[in-house]
Design an enzyme around this catalytic site. Structure first.
Site, PDB file in Angstrom:
ATOM      1  N   GLY A 150       0.836  -1.203   0.000  1.00  0.00           N
ATOM      2  CA  GLY A 150       0.000   0.000   0.000  1.00  0.00           C
ATOM      3  C   GLY A 150       0.865   1.244   0.000  1.00  0.00           C
TER       4      GLY A 150
ATOM      5  CB  CYS B 110       5.291  -4.138  -0.046  1.00  0.00           C
ATOM      6  SG  CYS B 110       6.091  -2.595  -0.469  1.00  0.00           S
ATOM      7  CE1 TYR B 111       1.246   0.905   5.603  1.00  0.00           C
ATOM      8  CE2 TYR B 111      -0.266  -0.965   5.619  1.00  0.00           C
ATOM      9  CZ  TYR B 111       0.113   0.275   6.104  1.00  0.00           C
ATOM     10  OH  TYR B 111      -0.620   0.885   7.089  1.00  0.00           O
TER      11      TYR B 111
ATOM     12  CG  HIS C 107       5.113  -5.912  -4.919  1.00  0.00           C
ATOM     13  ND1 HIS C 107       3.911  -5.750  -4.283  1.00  0.00           N
ATOM     14  CD2 HIS C 107       5.832  -4.804  -4.666  1.00  0.00           C
ATOM     15  CE1 HIS C 107       3.879  -4.580  -3.672  1.00  0.00           C
ATOM     16  NE2 HIS C 107       5.029  -3.981  -3.886  1.00  0.00           N
TER      17      HIS C 107
ATOM     18  CD  GLU D 149       2.136  -8.732  -5.283  1.00  0.00           C
ATOM     19  OE1 GLU D 149       2.955  -9.482  -4.695  1.00  0.00           O
ATOM     20  OE2 GLU D 149       1.932  -7.565  -4.924  1.00  0.00           O
TER      21      GLU D 149
ATOM     22  CG  ASP E 116     -17.413 -10.912 -19.986  1.00  0.00           C
ATOM     23  OD1 ASP E 116     -16.688 -11.920 -19.948  1.00  0.00           O
ATOM     24  OD2 ASP E 116     -16.964  -9.752 -20.048  1.00  0.00           O
TER      25      ASP E 116
ATOM     26  CE  LYS F 164     -13.324 -11.265 -21.543  1.00  0.00           C
ATOM     27  NZ  LYS F 164     -14.419 -10.299 -21.734  1.00  0.00           N
TER      28      LYS F 164
END
Ligand code: XMP
Length: 510
Positions: A52, A79-80, A165, A167, A222, A366
């Protein structure tokens, strides 16, 4: 069983959820300050504190609710999140000498999070603060040249922190690290499309009960998938409306009907071509075209809603990325803001048609919707289809549209798109389209001089459609397309390929 990700405002939070889902673990994002009760509802087996923009030493910094850090489950701070863990356990966090941004090599790593990982470990960094003094009970398990405390671990309390990170794709072995965290949590990696479908069907039934549901089908993946899902969940209580505005591609209406009707979707096709054409006659300004199409769409949809209604619910194929971008967090207190945006997506229906919204895909990405579509039996050509804009071919005929021009464009588009499929190039492009330009130019066919239109072909590759590269299609393929088009569409005597990126050009020409 899930991983709860507490969101402290990082732009990457949704990627954490996505990675866990890819690893087969169910994960949900909650606001960083979510109450203990709210978190408990998700029955978490592990918790992640996201990154963040705040500094943990700021008064106003967002903090997890009291008691969260005492939950008897493993916690990973990113991180944060890591800085928060360290500070709470008695460590110190301070502004780093300089902001560290970009790729960094770990100079050493060890411990449970890195188990089974070998060789070079490239980590993506983006931080201004660092842990400067370690809390008791923790050990440093990774470092880089610039950041001595890059990862920490307390394997008694099962608290872990990484400054980088894991991710993002720029941390190539980050997925393995997150998988190790799942292992530490004892989370089974069995979250898959079958599970999602069962869950969604149950969720829809619980929400709508005996209510009647209205859905607009656009022909894209969708709304088509949503149609199939709702048909499974509520059967005849669903009315799916497909409005043929006359701006569709060749055979599109028939394809949608052929895909949905046999699978039990109560589908009503509305032929509104005359109304749309009437309203668009003589209109050449792109924004004006969009406005008219939006207005006519609402008008037609509203009329059908009254004819077939009353309805209690309006279903929409809103996806997770839309929700996160518009409200800052899926379950955030601001979720009303997300609803406002969703309403705007259908153009703002009148008050006496005030439906409650059903948005089963609000938590999905998606690619997850595409997986569900496969399970529900949506044909491949719709499931893997490129996006197609709501205003359809109207914004691909440059200037004022006419039946004749739409017909020309339909044939050109069909040759190009079929060609891409035939040559195995379709899936490599994110979007491909043909444009009918108003340019007429001189040509020669046999012994005859021609004076006909120019068609433009465009194909792009992109991750997010915000920026795009023009697709480097092989010359031979382009030559074949050009030949086929001028031979089969006699109104065209010149074909050009658009070699402009976005920016500066947009993907559509209008
Ligand atoms: P642009 O042309 O802005 O397009 O680079 C980005 C993506 O958005 C689609 N697009 C639209 N979709 N209504 C839609 O539903 C619209 O008015 C519209 N305009 C552009 C475009 O096809 C591309 O995928």
């Amino acid at each position: 069983m899930s991983v709860v990700i507490l969101d402290f405002g990082s732009q990457f939070t949704r990627l954490i959820a996505r990675r866990f889902r890819e690893l087969g673990a169910y994960s949900v994002i909650l606001p960083g300050t979510a109450s203990l009760e709210r978190i408990a509802q998700e029955n978490p087996q592990g918790i992640v504190l996201s990154g963040g923009p705040s500094s943990v030493y700021d008064e106003a910094a967002p903090r997890p609710a009291a008691g969260v850090l005492d939950l008897p489950v493993p916690i990973l701070g990113v991180c944060y999140g890591m800085q928060f863990l360290a500070q709470q356990a008695g460590g110190t966090v301070a502004r780093a000498g300089r902001r560290e941004y970009g790729k960094a090599d770990l100079t050493r790593y060890s411990g449970q999070l890195f188990e089974g990982i070998a060789g070079e470990f490239v980590a993506w960094m983006s931080h201004s603060d660092s842990v400067t003094a370690l809390p008791a009970g923790y050990e440093v398990v990774a470092e880089t040249l610039d950041t001595p405390v890059t990862a920490i671990e307390n394997n008694v309390t099962r608290r872990y922190g990484v400054q980088f990170h894991p991710e993002v794709v720029h941390t190539p072995k980050g997925g393995q690290l997150l998988a190790n965290f799942l292992g530490i949590c004892g989370i089974e990696r069995d979250w898959n499309a079958e599970h999602i479908v069962e869950d969604l069907i149950e969720g829809v039934r619980a929400q709508v009960g005996d209510g009647r549901v209205l859905l607009a089908i656009s022909g894209g993946v969708d709304s088509s998938t949503l149609g199939l899902l709702l048909a499974r969940a509520v059967g005849e209580k669903l009315t799916a409306v497909f409005i043929d505005h006359g701006l569709l591609r060749l055979g599109e209406r028939e394809q949608v009907e052929a895909a949905l009707l046999p699978l039990g979707v109560n589908l009503i096709t509305v032929d509104a071509r005359t109304e749309f054409m009437g309203a668009l006659t003589g209109v050449s300004d792109p924004e004006q075209k969009r406005k008219i199409i939006g207005r006519e769409f609402i008008r037609a949809f509203e009329r059908e809603a009254r004819i077939h209604g009353p309805f209690d619910y309006l279903a929409q194929g809103t996806l997770y990325p839309d929700v996160i971008e518009s409200a800052g967090g899926l379950h955030s207190e601001k979720s009303g803001a997300a609803n406002i945006k969703s309403h705007h997506n259908v153009g703002g229906l009148p008050d006496d048609l005030a439906f409650k919204l059903v948005e089963p895909f609000r938590t999905l990405f998606k690619d997850e919707v595409r997986e569900i579509a496969r399970l529900l039996g949506l044909p491949e050509h719709i499931r893997m289809r490129h996006p197609f804009p709501g205003p359809g071919l109207a914004i691909r005929v440059i200037g004022a549209i006419s039946e004749e021009k739409l017909d020309i464009l339909r044939r050109v588009d069909d040759i190009f798109i079929s060609g891409l499929r035939e040559f195995g190039l379709y899936d490599g492009c994110s979007q491909a389209l043909a444009v009918l330009t108003p340019i007429q130019s001189v040509g020669v066919m046999g012994d005859e001089r021609t004076y006909s239109y120019t068609a433009a072909l465009r194909a792009v590759t992109t991750d997010d459609f915000m920026t795009a590269e023009w697709a480097r299609l092989p010359y031979d393929f382009l030559a074949t397309m050009s030949n086929r088009i001028v031979n089969h569409v006699h109104e065209i005597n010149r074909v050009v390929y658009d070699i402009t990126g976005k920016p500066p050009a947009t993907i559509e020409w209008e």
